[in-house]
Design a protein around this motif. Sequence first.
Motif, mmCIF file in Angstrom:
data_model
loop_
_atom_site.group_PDB
_atom_site.id
_atom_site.type_symbol
_atom_site.label_atom_id
_atom_site.label_comp_id
_atom_site.label_asym_id
_atom_site.label_seq_id
_atom_site.Cartn_x
_atom_site.Cartn_y
_atom_site.Cartn_z
ATOM 1 N N LYS A 112 0.863 -1.191 0.000
ATOM 2 C CA LYS A 112 0.000 0.000 0.000
ATOM 3 C C LYS A 112 0.897 1.238 0.000
ATOM 4 N N THR A 113 0.880 1.990 -1.080
ATOM 5 C CA THR A 113 1.832 3.082 -1.259
ATOM 6 C C THR A 113 1.249 4.460 -0.985
ATOM 7 N N LEU A 114 -0.048 4.559 -0.733
ATOM 8 C CA LEU A 114 -0.647 5.862 -0.509
ATOM 9 C C LEU A 114 -0.086 6.530 0.742
ATOM 10 N N LYS A 115 0.105 7.836 0.642
ATOM 11 C CA LYS A 115 0.611 8.583 1.791
ATOM 12 C C LYS A 115 -0.292 8.397 2.997
ATOM 13 N N GLU A 116 -1.609 8.340 2.770
ATOM 14 C CA GLU A 116 -2.558 8.201 3.869
ATOM 15 C C GLU A 116 -2.344 6.894 4.632
ATOM 16 N N ASP A 117 -1.983 5.826 3.915
ATOM 17 C CA ASP A 117 -1.733 4.545 4.573
ATOM 18 C C ASP A 117 -0.473 4.614 5.434
ATOM 19 N N ARG A 118 0.553 5.274 4.927
ATOM 20 C CA ARG A 118 1.787 5.422 5.699
ATOM 21 C C ARG A 118 1.542 6.231 6.967
ATOM 22 N N ARG B 29 7.827 13.492 7.147
ATOM 23 C CA ARG B 29 6.383 13.364 7.318
ATOM 24 C C ARG B 29 6.069 12.586 8.583
ATOM 25 N N LYS C 55 -1.299 6.660 8.503
ATOM 26 C CA LYS C 55 -2.137 5.871 9.403
ATOM 27 C C LYS C 55 -1.283 4.909 10.223
ATOM 28 N N VAL D 233 7.834 0.253 1.831
ATOM 29 C CA VAL D 233 6.957 -0.124 0.726
ATOM 30 C C VAL D 233 7.584 -1.267 -0.074
#
Length: 227
Positions: free
Chosen positions: A82-88, A192, A90, A101
Amino acid sequence: MKKRLLYVEDDNTLAFLTADNLEQYYEVVHFTNGREAFDAFKTEEFDLCVLDVMLPEMDGFELAAAIRERNVAVPIIFLSAKTLKEDRIKGLKLGADDYLVKPYSIEELILKIEVFLQRSQKQPTIKDTTCTIGSFTFDPDNYALAKNGETTQLTERESALLKLFIDNKNTILKREKILTALWGTDDYFMGRSMDVFISRLRKIFKEDESIRIENIPRIGFKLVVKE
């Protein structure tokens, strides 16, 4: 004695390759199911957790949250497609120490494991390291912030960040200094991660107007405490 890793990955081929490399340095206990992994965590001792996100029965995020409820100090590394920034973000908000990743480098994974294992080895101390910040009492050895009899449990990384701020109270800390001190590297993603932890500290301290963490544009941050 080898350090003991909890490794949770349901892709058997990837798990075999990763575990085969890690077992040269660590004792690896592998599970393909998040629920079974948590059952083991409740009864056994582990020095570090390496978790996939997409898992049957209990996914990696749920597993990390459950682990954090029982243990705030054990390092957690996510390995995910899962590469989305939101997943990271979270994952980091749940208390993970890092998020790699897929496909990842085994060398990088081992390097990060070593860094987190070294940092999690608390040295015994004979002195009280508790300190006061505004109306809060901070216990860095137990990762705890207390106010009016109520205690907020921090993660090891949050505690280390707050300790760095307190040691440099009312002084600007450059972003790169914080990142190098806590993560050993100064890159975008670690930046981040740091922002997430600072945001949580700000939410905790909002009850006390004498404490604030100022953002110094393009430079860094400053913990301001009015005496």
